[in-house]
Design a protein around this motif. Structure first.
Motif, PDB file in Angstrom:
ATOM      1  N   MET A   1     -32.681  83.831  31.418  1.00 34.55           N
ATOM      2  CA  MET A   1     -31.818  82.880  30.521  1.00 34.55           C
ATOM      3  C   MET A   1     -31.121  81.900  31.600  1.00 34.55           C
ATOM      4  N   THR A   2     -30.776  80.985  31.077  1.00 33.73           N
ATOM      5  CA  THR A   2     -29.717  79.969  31.676  1.00 33.73           C
ATOM      6  C   THR A   2     -28.256  80.303  31.488  1.00 33.73           C
ATOM      7  N   ALA A   3     -27.425  79.764  32.423  1.00 37.73           N
ATOM      8  CA  ALA A   3     -25.989  80.124  32.264  1.00 37.73           C
ATOM      9  C   ALA A   3     -25.469  78.881  31.410  1.00 37.73           C
ATOM     10  N   PRO A   4     -24.570  78.991  30.495  1.00 36.44           N
ATOM     11  CA  PRO A   4     -23.996  77.854  29.703  1.00 36.44           C
ATOM     12  C   PRO A   4     -23.615  76.731  30.747  1.00 36.44           C
ATOM     13  N   ASN A   5     -23.761  75.458  30.402  1.00 39.60           N
ATOM     14  CA  ASN A   5     -23.485  74.301  31.228  1.00 39.60           C
ATOM     15  C   ASN A   5     -23.096  73.135  30.356  1.00 39.60           C
ATOM     16  N   LEU A   6     -22.581  73.432  29.230  1.00 41.06           N
ATOM     17  CA  LEU A   6     -21.641  72.328  28.331  1.00 41.06           C
ATOM     18  C   LEU A   6     -20.814  73.023  27.717  1.00 41.06           C
ATOM     19  N   PHE A   7     -19.533  72.417  27.837  1.00 39.87           N
ATOM     20  CA  PHE A   7     -18.406  72.951  26.931  1.00 39.87           C
ATOM     21  C   PHE A   7     -17.686  71.935  26.354  1.00 39.87           C
ATOM     22  N   LEU A   8     -17.707  72.017  25.003  1.00 39.31           N
ATOM     23  CA  LEU A   8     -17.291  70.838  23.980  1.00 39.31           C
ATOM     24  C   LEU A   8     -16.002  71.298  23.508  1.00 39.31           C
ATOM     25  N   VAL A   9     -15.058  70.306  23.182  1.00 36.63           N
ATOM     26  CA  VAL A   9     -13.790  70.443  22.914  1.00 36.63           C
ATOM     27  C   VAL A   9     -13.757  69.318  21.728  1.00 36.63           C
ATOM     28  N   TYR A  10     -13.246  69.775  20.349  1.00 37.91           N
ATOM     29  CA  TYR A  10     -13.188  68.985  19.463  1.00 37.91           C
ATOM     30  C   TYR A  10     -11.902  68.216  19.212  1.00 37.91           C
ATOM     31  N   VAL A  11     -12.038  66.742  19.144  1.00 42.74           N
ATOM     32  CA  VAL A  11     -10.559  65.756  19.184  1.00 42.74           C
ATOM     33  C   VAL A  11     -10.954  64.853  18.182  1.00 42.74           C
ATOM     34  N   ARG A  12      -9.775  64.644  17.890  1.00 50.29           N
ATOM     35  CA  ARG A  12      -9.541  63.453  16.572  1.00 50.29           C
ATOM     36  C   ARG A  12     -10.030  62.223  17.101  1.00 50.29           C
ATOM     37  N   ASP A  13      -9.513  61.700  18.187  1.00 47.37           N
ATOM     38  CA  ASP A  13      -9.357  60.480  18.825  1.00 47.37           C
ATOM     39  C   ASP A  13     -10.067  60.564  20.352  1.00 47.37           C
ATOM     40  N   VAL A  14     -11.252  60.274  20.469  1.00 44.75           N
ATOM     41  CA  VAL A  14     -11.937  60.262  21.737  1.00 44.75           C
ATOM     42  C   VAL A  14     -11.498  59.527  22.835  1.00 44.75           C
ATOM     43  N   GLU A  15     -11.067  58.191  22.426  1.00 46.44           N
ATOM     44  CA  GLU A  15     -10.383  57.334  23.531  1.00 46.44           C
ATOM     45  C   GLU A  15      -8.923  58.087  23.852  1.00 46.44           C
ATOM     46  N   ARG A  16      -8.362  58.404  23.084  1.00 43.53           N
ATOM     47  CA  ARG A  16      -6.873  58.948  23.473  1.00 43.53           C
ATOM     48  C   ARG A  16      -7.095  60.415  24.281  1.00 43.53           C
ATOM     49  N   SER A  17      -7.853  61.144  23.855  1.00 40.60           N
ATOM     50  CA  SER A  17      -8.277  62.308  24.640  1.00 40.60           C
ATOM     51  C   SER A  17      -8.923  61.998  25.976  1.00 40.60           C
ATOM     52  N   THR A  18      -9.966  61.137  26.112  1.00 42.05           N
ATOM     53  CA  THR A  18     -10.497  60.936  27.576  1.00 42.05           C
ATOM     54  C   THR A  18      -9.351  60.238  28.272  1.00 42.05           C
ATOM     55  N   ALA A  19      -8.142  59.444  27.945  1.00 45.12           N
ATOM     56  CA  ALA A  19      -7.267  59.042  28.600  1.00 45.12           C
ATOM     57  C   ALA A  19      -6.522  60.032  29.027  1.00 45.12           C
ATOM     58  N   PHE A  20      -6.408  60.890  28.322  1.00 40.98           N
ATOM     59  CA  PHE A  20      -5.417  62.227  28.361  1.00 40.98           C
ATOM     60  C   PHE A  20      -5.957  62.975  29.657  1.00 40.98           C
ATOM     61  N   TYR A  21      -7.208  63.534  29.360  1.00 38.61           N
ATOM     62  CA  TYR A  21      -8.110  63.982  30.374  1.00 38.61           C
ATOM     63  C   TYR A  21      -8.208  63.604  31.819  1.00 38.61           C
ATOM     64  N   ARG A  22      -8.522  62.231  31.656  1.00 40.35           N
ATOM     65  CA  ARG A  22      -8.556  61.536  32.890  1.00 40.35           C
ATOM     66  C   ARG A  22      -7.593  61.414  33.709  1.00 40.35           C
ATOM     67  N   GLU A  23      -6.472  61.158  33.041  1.00 37.09           N
ATOM     68  CA  GLU A  23      -4.989  61.302  33.734  1.00 37.09           C
ATOM     69  C   GLU A  23      -4.638  62.556  34.300  1.00 37.09           C
ATOM     70  N   LEU A  24      -4.697  63.461  33.379  1.00 38.00           N
ATOM     71  CA  LEU A  24      -4.489  64.866  33.776  1.00 38.00           C
ATOM     72  C   LEU A  24      -5.105  65.522  34.885  1.00 38.00           C
ATOM     73  N   LEU A  25      -6.558  65.295  35.055  1.00 36.49           N
ATOM     74  CA  LEU A  25      -7.525  65.804  35.722  1.00 36.49           C
ATOM     75  C   LEU A  25      -7.843  65.024  36.731  1.00 36.49           C
ATOM     76  N   GLY A  26      -7.924  63.706  36.695  1.00 39.80           N
ATOM     77  CA  GLY A  26      -8.081  62.793  37.849  1.00 39.80           C
ATOM     78  C   GLY A  26      -9.406  62.640  37.913  1.00 39.80           C
ATOM     79  N   ILE A  27     -10.136  62.897  36.968  1.00 38.44           N
ATOM     80  CA  ILE A  27     -11.814  62.564  36.896  1.00 38.44           C
ATOM     81  C   ILE A  27     -12.106  61.547  36.051  1.00 38.44           C
ATOM     82  N   GLU A  28     -13.383  61.078  36.220  1.00 34.37           N
ATOM     83  CA  GLU A  28     -14.015  60.077  35.484  1.00 34.37           C
ATOM     84  C   GLU A  28     -15.258  60.455  34.593  1.00 34.37           C
ATOM     85  N   PRO A  29     -15.365  59.951  33.395  1.00 34.38           N
ATOM     86  CA  PRO A  29     -16.452  60.432  32.576  1.00 34.38           C
ATOM     87  C   PRO A  29     -17.791  60.053  33.048  1.00 34.38           C
TER      88      PRO A  29
END
Length: 121
Positions: A1-29
């Motif tokens: 069996m393989t290990a989990p490799n996708l972790f999903l977070v449900y959000v209402r506004d993908v653009e807002r949440s993308t900006a939040f995590y991009r800024e918070l974690l300093g990573i790009e999609p």
């Protein structure tokens, strides 16, 4: 069996949440679409934001999981990240404190999803 490799977070506004995590974690999609955005958390492991299930991403939905960021550097590193994130205006739900696994704190993303910072196990 393989290990989990996708972790999903449900959000209402993908653009807002993308900006939040991009800024918070300093990573790009690594993948972007109108309702789904993925970040590579580690080689072969994705952390993704998805608005495809709006009934699961409403404010009254209980949050029973956390996005975790485990850091090296001990308590001082956890406190430094807390100070940097608090300066950005994030909602702090649990200020830094000591738990059985070490120094930790918890914030909320724009949808109320929990984000915990703690030391590497």
């Amino acid at each position: 069996m393989t290990a989990p490799n996708l972790f999903l977070v449900y959000v209402r506004d993908v653009e807002r949440s993308t900006a939040f995590y991009r800024e918070l974690l300093g990573i790009e999609p690594v993948f972007t679409s109108p309702r789904y955005v993925a970040f590579e958390a580690a080689p072969g492991m994705l952390f993704a934001l998805w608005s495809g299930r709006p009934e699961a991403a409403v404010p009254g939905t209980p949050r029973t999981s956390e996005v975790g960021l485990m850091v090296t550097g001990g308590p001082a590193e956890v406190d430094a990240i807390h100070a940097a994130w608090a300066a950005k205006g994030v909602e702090v739900l649990e200020p830094p404190h000591d738990e059985v696994f070490g120094r930790t704190f918890v914030i909320a993303d724009p949808d109320g999803n929990l984000v915990r910072v703690s030391p590497v196990d």
